[in-house]
Motif scaffolding. Structure first.
Motif, PDB file in Angstrom:
ATOM      1  N   GLN A  33     -20.529 116.373  34.322  1.00  0.00           N
ATOM      2  CA  GLN A  33     -20.596 117.750  33.828  1.00  0.00           C
ATOM      3  C   GLN A  33     -19.815 117.947  32.538  1.00  0.00           C
ATOM      4  N   ALA A  34     -19.033 116.931  32.153  1.00  0.00           N
ATOM      5  CA  ALA A  34     -18.156 117.087  30.993  1.00  0.00           C
ATOM      6  C   ALA A  34     -18.892 117.017  29.672  1.00  0.00           C
ATOM      7  N   SER A  35     -20.053 116.349  29.626  1.00  0.00           N
ATOM      8  CA  SER A  35     -20.776 116.187  28.355  1.00  0.00           C
ATOM      9  C   SER A  35     -22.257 115.979  28.645  1.00  0.00           C
ATOM     10  N   PRO A  36     -23.151 116.528  27.796  1.00  0.00           N
ATOM     11  CA  PRO A  36     -24.595 116.335  28.019  1.00  0.00           C
ATOM     12  C   PRO A  36     -25.028 114.877  27.854  1.00  0.00           C
ATOM     13  N   GLU A  37     -24.222 114.056  27.160  1.00  0.00           N
ATOM     14  CA  GLU A  37     -24.605 112.655  26.988  1.00  0.00           C
ATOM     15  C   GLU A  37     -24.346 111.814  28.232  1.00  0.00           C
ATOM     16  N   HIS A  38     -23.448 112.275  29.132  1.00  0.00           N
ATOM     17  CA  HIS A  38     -23.090 111.477  30.291  1.00  0.00           C
ATOM     18  C   HIS A  38     -24.246 111.285  31.273  1.00  0.00           C
ATOM     19  N   PRO A  39     -25.007 112.328  31.642  1.00  0.00           N
ATOM     20  CA  PRO A  39     -26.154 112.082  32.541  1.00  0.00           C
ATOM     21  C   PRO A  39     -27.188 111.138  31.933  1.00  0.00           C
ATOM     22  N   VAL A  40     -27.369 111.207  30.586  1.00  0.00           N
ATOM     23  CA  VAL A  40     -28.316 110.314  29.916  1.00  0.00           C
ATOM     24  C   VAL A  40     -27.842 108.869  30.029  1.00  0.00           C
ATOM     25  N   LEU A  41     -26.543 108.656  29.803  1.00  0.00           N
ATOM     26  CA  LEU A  41     -25.986 107.316  29.904  1.00  0.00           C
ATOM     27  C   LEU A  41     -26.116 106.787  31.333  1.00  0.00           C
ATOM     28  N   LEU A  42     -25.818 107.626  32.318  1.00  0.00           N
ATOM     29  CA  LEU A  42     -25.901 107.190  33.714  1.00  0.00           C
ATOM     30  C   LEU A  42     -27.333 106.810  34.082  1.00  0.00           C
ATOM     31  N   ALA A  43     -28.307 107.584  33.589  1.00  0.00           N
ATOM     32  CA  ALA A  43     -29.707 107.272  33.874  1.00  0.00           C
ATOM     33  C   ALA A  43     -30.108 105.940  33.257  1.00  0.00           C
ATOM     34  N   SER A  44     -29.618 105.669  32.054  1.00  0.00           N
ATOM     35  CA  SER A  44     -29.935 104.396  31.394  1.00  0.00           C
ATOM     36  C   SER A  44     -29.321 103.221  32.155  1.00  0.00           C
ATOM     37  N   LEU A  45     -28.080 103.391  32.598  1.00  0.00           N
ATOM     38  CA  LEU A  45     -27.444 102.329  33.377  1.00  0.00           C
ATOM     39  C   LEU A  45     -28.153 102.115  34.706  1.00  0.00           C
ATOM     40  N   ASP A  46     -28.657 103.195  35.286  1.00  0.00           N
ATOM     41  CA  ASP A  46     -29.382 103.075  36.546  1.00  0.00           C
ATOM     42  C   ASP A  46     -30.642 102.243  36.355  1.00  0.00           C
ATOM     43  N   ARG A  47     -31.363 102.462  35.241  1.00  0.00           N
ATOM     44  CA  ARG A  47     -32.563 101.679  34.965  1.00  0.00           C
ATOM     45  C   ARG A  47     -32.213 100.204  34.807  1.00  0.00           C
ATOM     46  N   LEU A  48     -31.123  99.913  34.086  1.00  0.00           N
ATOM     47  CA  LEU A  48     -30.716  98.523  33.885  1.00  0.00           C
ATOM     48  C   LEU A  48     -30.287  97.882  35.204  1.00  0.00           C
ATOM     49  N   LEU A  49     -29.589  98.653  36.037  1.00  0.00           N
ATOM     50  CA  LEU A  49     -29.111  98.119  37.297  1.00  0.00           C
ATOM     51  C   LEU A  49     -30.257  97.767  38.227  1.00  0.00           C
ATOM     52  N   ARG A  50     -31.285  98.596  38.235  1.00  0.00           N
ATOM     53  CA  ARG A  50     -32.434  98.359  39.103  1.00  0.00           C
ATOM     54  C   ARG A  50     -33.224  97.125  38.681  1.00  0.00           C
ATOM     55  N   THR A  51     -33.170  96.767  37.424  1.00  0.00           N
ATOM     56  CA  THR A  51     -33.911  95.603  36.935  1.00  0.00           C
ATOM     57  C   THR A  51     -33.015  94.389  36.751  1.00  0.00           C
TER      58      THR A  51
END
Length: 318
Positions: A33-51
């Motif tokens: 909730q601290a920055s709008p870029e944080h959810p975007v970063l987490l989503a990108s890491l989630d994609r990398l983690l799944r693959t």
């Protein structure tokens, strides 16, 4: 020691893998909730983690090469990314690529292998197939614990109850079954273990070693071992082809061994005159009741069967 970015990334990985505790989950939720870029970063890491398993490369990886590869992939994936104010796509991509390298070379290794670092428990009637190719058929009330590091550091399990094993051969890492105070060491064989009340082991094929604090015994195909009720020593019968049907094959087998096998299979004591004990017996029995087997053996040995209550005696005919 991890840098702040690496520590953050490690925590985010735990969060995505649902390994974070309540305090860590609360911290990540506040961070999102601290920055709008944080959810975007987490989503990108989630994609990398799944693959991650698909991206894993056997053997050592050159860090610079990995960075160039991942950087180009992320640029293609996030070409339309509209980063936060003051942050260029290039700097964002470089940070994410560096984090991705950490995934593949560090956290990724943990992700791919962390199942082996945990104890895995099985219970009830089921067929268990282990990573080394071993198959274990558990009985209804059986429990099996596969210890951490199985297949890498060891091949050790803990069994309670009854199970049938078909163990894959691996001379460098013997398969060990902990029975609580006793252990079975296997190099590759098929056998059954009943550890519910008193230990009972039957070897279908191959060879095992059963050990406890003060002694050990080697068992090979056709052998049935039972631990006596006083738990002081083992009783072993041989020449058995099927325990359930009491199927045995004797070929020039000394009567001494025949009577020992009858004792283990039928749970009855049968004694004989000393003059009879070394006589060879050649016979095959499958499913016959005890009395019929004893009568047949007595006929072959020129002896009489004497019923002595719960026990029997073979007495040489005069």
């Amino acid at each position: 020691m991890l840098t702040p970015d690496e520590a953050l990334y490690a925590l985010l990985c735990k969060y995505l893998l649902k390994e974070a505790d309540s305090n860590e989950q609360q911290w990540v939720n506040t961070w999102l909730q601290a920055s709008p870029e944080h959810p975007v970063l987490l989503a990108s890491l989630d994609r990398l983690l799944r693959t991650a398993p698909e991206q894993a490369v056997p053997g050592a990886m050159d860090t610079e090469m990995a960075w160039r590869l991942l950087s180009s992939r992320i640029v293609e994936r996030d070409a339309t990314f509209d980063g936060p104010a003051g942050a260029s796509l290039k700097s964002y991509t470089r940070w994410l690529a560096a984090a991705s390298i950490l995934l593949l070379l560090g956290i990724g290794t943990w992700y791919l292998t962390h199942q082996n670092e945990r104890q895995i428990n099985y219970s009830g009637a089921q067929l268990v197939k282990l990573d080394d190719g071993t198959s274990i058929q558990l009985d209804t009330a059986a429990t099996l614990q596969v210890l951490p590091g199985f297949g890498q550091k060891n091949r050790k399990v803990i069994l309670t109850g009854k199970a049938e094993f078909d163990v894959t051969t691996n001379a460098a890492h013997p398969f060990i079954i902990d029975l609580g105070g006793q252990a079975i060491t296997v190099l590759g064989t098929r056998f059954s273990v009943d550890n519910r009340r008193q230990l009972r082991v039957f070897i279908h094929s191959g060879k095992i070693k059963l050990s406890r604090k003060h002694d050990s015994v080697i068992l090979s195909a056709g052998m049935l071992l039972e631990e006596d009720t006083s738990r002081q020593h083992y009783q072993v019968g041989a020449h058995i082809t099927d325990v359930a049907t009491h199927a045995v094959v004797f070929k020039d087998t000394p009567l001494r061994e025949v009577l020992q096998t009858i004792h283990v299979l039928y749970h009855v004591n049968v004694t004989a005159d000393v003059a009879l004990l070394e006589l060879p017996v050649t016979a095959t029995y499958t499913g016959e009741p005890l009395e019929r087997v004893l009568e047949a053996i007595a006929y072959l040995s020129n002896a009489n069967v004497i019923n002595k209550g719960a026990d029997y005696e073979l007495r040489k005919q005069e």
